[in-house]
Design an enzyme around this catalytic site. Sequence first.
Site: not given
Length: 152
Positions: A54, A57, A103, A106, A126
């Site tokens: 991510c 984070c 995510c 976060c 995707c």
Amino acid sequence: MGYDLAPLRDGARDQAADAAGLTSEERRILLDHGTERPGCGLLLHTKETGTYACHLCGLPLFESGSKFESGTGWPSFFQPVSPDHVTEITDRSLGMTRIETRCARCDGHLGHVFPDGPRPTGQRYCMNSAALEFFPEGQEPVQRTADDPTGA
């Protein structure tokens, strides 16, 4: 390795803190649930061995071994590092029903998942390149957690 999945903040996020260091395009995608244009993502053609984390984070989300060429114009993966790292939410925007991916730590918007991927999972995650950061094999993503939101 186990990862801290506790939300970065309790209640409403401090969007200004989340956005620190992000480009306007990264903010639009991660925080405002935007989508980059197909074929323009910087990670679309990445073929190195490593981890996609991510961008907000640092939570590891996908390994390069699960990446495949979907022909859609976005980086695609058939499975996350751990199902606990990606949250799936029903998205009824744009007059259709899709499954949005975020995510788990976060709550940053990553992209969508579709049931038309390759074996063994049949899933196509995707993803927006702007929501991810690539770390070559041997490099670990810096972790922003509730206990250390700066990743210092």
